[in-house]
Design a protein around this motif. Sequence first.
Motif, PDB file in Angstrom:
ATOM      1  N   GLY A 189      17.636   4.423  -3.427  1.00 51.44           N
ATOM      2  CA  GLY A 189      17.866   5.469  -2.450  1.00 51.44           C
ATOM      3  C   GLY A 189      17.049   5.324  -1.186  1.00 51.44           C
ATOM      4  O   GLY A 189      17.120   6.183  -0.292  1.00 51.44           O
ATOM      5  N   THR A 190      16.267   4.249  -1.060  1.00 49.74           N
ATOM      6  CA  THR A 190      15.472   4.026   0.145  1.00 49.74           C
ATOM      7  C   THR A 190      16.384   3.654   1.306  1.00 49.74           C
ATOM      8  O   THR A 190      17.297   2.844   1.167  1.00 49.74           O
ATOM      9  N   VAL A 191      16.139   4.246   2.453  1.00 43.84           N
ATOM     10  CA  VAL A 191      16.854   3.860   3.675  1.00 43.84           C
ATOM     11  C   VAL A 191      16.064   2.730   4.321  1.00 43.84           C
ATOM     12  O   VAL A 191      14.916   2.917   4.733  1.00 43.84           O
ATOM     13  N   VAL A 192      16.665   1.548   4.391  1.00 42.78           N
ATOM     14  CA  VAL A 192      15.953   0.361   4.876  1.00 42.78           C
ATOM     15  C   VAL A 192      16.588  -0.127   6.171  1.00 42.78           C
ATOM     16  O   VAL A 192      17.787  -0.358   6.237  1.00 42.78           O
ATOM     17  N   HIS A 193      15.767  -0.274   7.212  1.00 39.85           N
ATOM     18  CA  HIS A 193      16.194  -0.856   8.478  1.00 39.85           C
ATOM     19  C   HIS A 193      15.368  -2.116   8.709  1.00 39.85           C
ATOM     20  O   HIS A 193      14.136  -2.050   8.742  1.00 39.85           O
ATOM     21  N   VAL A 194      16.035  -3.249   8.869  1.00 38.46           N
ATOM     22  CA  VAL A 194      15.338  -4.497   9.189  1.00 38.46           C
ATOM     23  C   VAL A 194      15.480  -4.744  10.684  1.00 38.46           C
ATOM     24  O   VAL A 194      16.591  -4.867  11.200  1.00 38.46           O
ATOM     25  N   MET A 195      14.363  -4.786  11.382  1.00 42.01           N
ATOM     26  CA  MET A 195      14.384  -4.949  12.828  1.00 42.01           C
ATOM     27  C   MET A 195      14.748  -6.377  13.204  1.00 42.01           C
ATOM     28  O   MET A 195      14.346  -7.331  12.539  1.00 42.01           O
ATOM     29  N   ALA A 196      15.520  -6.528  14.273  1.00 41.98           N
ATOM     30  CA  ALA A 196      15.933  -7.851  14.715  1.00 41.98           C
ATOM     31  C   ALA A 196      14.782  -8.605  15.367  1.00 41.98           C
ATOM     32  O   ALA A 196      14.746  -9.839  15.341  1.00 41.98           O
ATOM     33  N   THR A 197      13.834  -7.875  15.965  1.00 37.87           N
ATOM     34  CA  THR A 197      12.714  -8.493  16.667  1.00 37.87           C
ATOM     35  C   THR A 197      11.420  -8.190  15.923  1.00 37.87           C
ATOM     36  O   THR A 197      11.151  -7.047  15.571  1.00 37.87           O
ATOM     37  N   THR A 198      10.608  -9.216  15.695  1.00 40.40           N
ATOM     38  CA  THR A 198       9.351  -9.030  14.994  1.00 40.40           C
ATOM     39  C   THR A 198       8.374  -8.231  15.841  1.00 40.40           C
ATOM     40  O   THR A 198       8.209  -8.492  17.033  1.00 40.40           O
ATOM     41  N   ASP A 258       0.824  -1.196   0.000  1.00 40.79           N
ATOM     42  CA  ASP A 258       0.000   0.000   0.000  1.00 40.79           C
ATOM     43  C   ASP A 258       0.866   1.257   0.000  1.00 40.79           C
ATOM     44  O   ASP A 258       0.602   2.208  -0.744  1.00 40.79           O
ATOM     45  N   ILE A 259       1.910   1.264   0.854  1.00 40.68           N
ATOM     46  CA  ILE A 259       2.808   2.421   0.902  1.00 40.68           C
ATOM     47  C   ILE A 259       3.530   2.594  -0.424  1.00 40.68           C
ATOM     48  O   ILE A 259       3.687   3.711  -0.927  1.00 40.68           O
ATOM     49  N   ALA A 260       3.989   1.481  -1.013  1.00 39.11           N
ATOM     50  CA  ALA A 260       4.721   1.551  -2.280  1.00 39.11           C
ATOM     51  C   ALA A 260       3.881   2.158  -3.389  1.00 39.11           C
ATOM     52  O   ALA A 260       4.415   2.776  -4.323  1.00 39.11           O
ATOM     53  N   ALA A 261       2.562   1.982  -3.306  1.00 38.57           N
ATOM     54  CA  ALA A 261       1.686   2.528  -4.340  1.00 38.57           C
ATOM     55  C   ALA A 261       1.408   4.011  -4.148  1.00 38.57           C
ATOM     56  O   ALA A 261       0.868   4.663  -5.051  1.00 38.57           O
ATOM     57  N   ARG A 262       1.753   4.562  -2.991  1.00 37.91           N
ATOM     58  CA  ARG A 262       1.341   5.922  -2.675  1.00 37.91           C
ATOM     59  C   ARG A 262       2.493   6.921  -2.547  1.00 37.91           C
ATOM     60  O   ARG A 262       2.259   8.121  -2.637  1.00 37.91           O
ATOM     61  N   LEU A 299      12.370   3.210   5.697  1.00 36.84           N
ATOM     62  CA  LEU A 299      11.480   2.118   6.078  1.00 36.84           C
ATOM     63  C   LEU A 299      12.063   1.319   7.234  1.00 36.84           C
ATOM     64  O   LEU A 299      13.237   0.948   7.213  1.00 36.84           O
ATOM     65  N   PHE A 300      11.226   1.041   8.227  1.00 39.66           N
ATOM     66  CA  PHE A 300      11.561   0.118   9.304  1.00 39.66           C
ATOM     67  C   PHE A 300      10.704  -1.125   9.088  1.00 39.66           C
ATOM     68  O   PHE A 300       9.484  -1.072   9.240  1.00 39.66           O
ATOM     69  N   LEU A 301      11.351  -2.244   8.744  1.00 36.69           N
ATOM     70  CA  LEU A 301      10.630  -3.438   8.294  1.00 36.69           C
ATOM     71  C   LEU A 301      10.694  -4.562   9.320  1.00 36.69           C
ATOM     72  O   LEU A 301      11.728  -4.775   9.965  1.00 36.69           O
ATOM     73  N   ASN A 302       9.606  -5.295   9.429  1.00 36.91           N
ATOM     74  CA  ASN A 302       9.643  -6.535  10.179  1.00 36.91           C
ATOM     75  C   ASN A 302      10.580  -7.528   9.485  1.00 36.91           C
ATOM     76  O   ASN A 302      10.641  -7.563   8.244  1.00 36.91           O
ATOM     77  N   PRO A 303      11.322  -8.328  10.224  1.00 41.33           N
ATOM     78  CA  PRO A 303      12.220  -9.300   9.585  1.00 41.33           C
ATOM     79  C   PRO A 303      11.438 -10.299   8.743  1.00 41.33           C
ATOM     80  O   PRO A 303      10.368 -10.762   9.133  1.00 41.33           O
ATOM     81  N   GLY A 304      11.984 -10.607   7.549  1.00 45.61           N
ATOM     82  CA  GLY A 304      11.353 -11.564   6.652  1.00 45.61           C
ATOM     83  C   GLY A 304      10.245 -10.996   5.808  1.00 45.61           C
ATOM     84  O   GLY A 304       9.675 -11.705   4.972  1.00 45.61           O
ATOM     85  N   LEU A 305       9.935  -9.711   5.990  1.00 43.04           N
ATOM     86  CA  LEU A 305       8.833  -9.117   5.242  1.00 43.04           C
ATOM     87  C   LEU A 305       9.177  -8.999   3.754  1.00 43.04           C
ATOM     88  O   LEU A 305       8.339  -9.244   2.896  1.00 43.04           O
ATOM     89  N   LEU A 306      10.407  -8.627   3.449  1.00 42.34           N
ATOM     90  CA  LEU A 306      10.878  -8.534   2.071  1.00 42.34           C
ATOM     91  C   LEU A 306      12.065  -9.459   1.873  1.00 42.34           C
ATOM     92  O   LEU A 306      12.783  -9.788   2.828  1.00 42.34           O
ATOM     93  N   THR A 307      12.280  -9.872   0.635  1.00 40.65           N
ATOM     94  CA  THR A 307      13.433 -10.701   0.329  1.00 40.65           C
ATOM     95  C   THR A 307      14.683  -9.839   0.270  1.00 40.65           C
ATOM     96  O   THR A 307      14.610  -8.608   0.154  1.00 40.65           O
ATOM     97  N   THR A 346      -6.273   5.643   3.085  1.00 39.77           N
ATOM     98  CA  THR A 346      -6.689   4.481   3.862  1.00 39.77           C
ATOM     99  C   THR A 346      -5.542   3.568   4.209  1.00 39.77           C
ATOM    100  O   THR A 346      -5.745   2.526   4.828  1.00 39.77           O
ATOM    101  N   GLY A 347      -4.338   3.906   3.840  1.00 42.46           N
ATOM    102  CA  GLY A 347      -3.230   2.967   4.002  1.00 42.46           C
ATOM    103  C   GLY A 347      -2.591   2.984   5.359  1.00 42.46           C
ATOM    104  O   GLY A 347      -2.427   1.948   5.988  1.00 42.46           O
ATOM    105  N   VAL A 348      -2.204   4.163   5.838  1.00 43.17           N
ATOM    106  CA  VAL A 348      -1.500   4.257   7.105  1.00 43.17           C
ATOM    107  C   VAL A 348      -2.053   5.428   7.894  1.00 43.17           C
ATOM    108  O   VAL A 348      -2.698   6.312   7.354  1.00 43.17           O
ATOM    109  N   VAL A 349      -1.829   5.422   9.212  1.00 42.42           N
ATOM    110  CA  VAL A 349      -2.238   6.538  10.052  1.00 42.42           C
ATOM    111  C   VAL A 349      -1.047   6.969  10.857  1.00 42.42           C
ATOM    112  O   VAL A 349      -0.184   6.164  11.178  1.00 42.42           O
TER     113      VAL A 349
END
Length: 484
Positions: A49-58, A18-22, A30-38, A103-106
Motif C-alpha cells: 500500500g506504499t505510494v512510491v514515486h521514483v524521481m527521474a533526476t537524482t 531508518d524510515i522503514a524501522a520507524r 515515498l519520493f525515492l532517488n533513482p536506483g535507491l531500491l530494486t 534521529t532519522g529525519v527532520v
Amino acid sequence: MPATSLPFLVLSRAGFDDIAARVDLGKASLFLNPGLLTETEIARLRERGTVVHVMATTVDPGKAQDVQQALLLTRNEAGGIWVERSAPRSVAAATDQLRPLDTGVVPATPLRRRLAHGAGALASAALARLRTPGRGRRLMVLPYLGFGNTGRVWVKGRLLDEADFREQDSADSGWQNLVALYRRLESDEVAGARVLAHFGGATHATETDGGGYFAFDFVPPAPLAHGWHEVELEFPDSAGPDGGTLRARAGFKVAAPGARFGIISDIDDTVLWTNVTNKLNMALMLARSNHHTRKPFKGVAGFYRALRDGITGNEDNPLFYVSSSPWHLYGPLVDFLKLQDIPLGPLLLRELSVRQVLKIGEHGSHKLEQIERILGFYPELQFVLIGDSGEQDPEIYTEIVRRHPQAVRMIYIRNVNPDPARIDALDGLIAEVSATGVQLVLSPDSVFAAAHAAAEGLIAVDRLAQVRSDKREDDLAPPTKAGL
C-alpha cells in the motif's frame, strides 16, 4: 512519531532503512532517488500500500539547491515533508510544527522560508495575498490571446502587483529557472478591480475575481473581418506607470473564411515534453529549464504548420492550445511556441494556486469546459484533436465525440505510455470512436501522424518532407541542460 500520511523524501539507502524501522510504510508516500531500491523492493512496497514515486533526476543530499527544488515539488497541503538528516541543515531546519523522527529525519521548513534562505528573501509574508486596487500601487496587466467569430469575441487577462519578471535565456542555471518559476507562481493578484473593455465604439464592464482574472464574452457592434483585432482594456481605479489610468490591449483572432477545420492541441507531452504522468518529474523539468532550453517533440513544429496551412497551403486553419498548465506559465509557453516556430494560437490554461500546481485532479473537467467553449464559437468547423496517452486526453476527446460527433474530424494521440493496461484501454476507445465514423489514431511520432493526415487530405503531401526534415534537425540537435 509523526503521522505516516506525510510524504518522505528518501535520498539514500541508509535513510530508507531508518524510515522503514520507524513508520508503517504501508501508509506512507515515498519520493525515492533513482536506483535507491530494486524493482522487486518497489513492487513489494506497493503491494503493502506504499505510494512510491521514483524521481527521474537524482537529488544530491549534499547540495542545498537540489534538495530545495525537491522540497518545493514534493511538499503537501499541510506544508511539510520529511527529509533525511543528511540533507543540508540550511534546507532542512526544523522550524515547522512537525516533530522530527528522533534521529532519522527532520522536517522541512515552509516553502517561503526555504526559498527566502536560498534565493535572498524572494517570498512574501503569505502564500496567497489578495489585493484591492488603488491609485497608490504599481500594477501589471497580463492580457491573454483571445478568439472570436464574425459576431462574438472572447478575451481574458489578469491584474497583478507589478513584479520583476526578468527575461530568461539559455544561459540561466537550474536555480535561476527555479527562482523565475517561483516568482511567476507566487504573484500577487488584485481582486475586485473594475475593468472596462472598449471595442468598436462600445464599452463592456466587469471586475477581477479573487485570483485577479477577468474575462469578456461580448457581441461586437458590427460583423468582424477575419484576422487579428485588439480590445482596449481600461482599469479606471488603477494607475499606470505614467501616473495616468492603467490601460492595456488584448489581441484576439477571427478565423479565416477559408478555414476547413480547426486544431485543438494539448501542450504537456504533446507539444512539449513534460513527463506529465509523473507530477514531480514534470515540475522538476519546469523548475530546471526555460523556454530557451526546453524542446518540443520532434517534428511537431512542421506538422502543426502543415495543419494550419491545410491541403491548399493557405487555409489558415485556427489553432487552440488547451492545457492543465497554470495561467502563471502563459508567458513562457507563448515564448516557447514563438521560439520553436510553432503556430501561435490562443492558450486556454487553468487557474491554479502555487499549492495546487501539482494537483491535476480536475484535468478532465477543465479541458472539457474549454473545448466546449471553442466548439461553441465555431459550430460550422470540424476539429482535429491532438493529445497524448499519458493522462486523460483520449477519454476527454472520446467524450467530445459522444457529445458532438459531427464536430470532430480526427483525433491524434501521441503514445507516451507503453503500459499494456493503458494500451488495452485505448483499444476500447478507438473502437468506440470508430463506430461514429471518427478516427482515433495512436501515433508514435509527428511523422507518422503527418503521413496519416496527408492520406486523409488534411495536409498537402509535399509538406511531409518538411516534417521529416524538422524531425531530423531535432534528432541532431545537442541535448539541453534540462536533458530534453
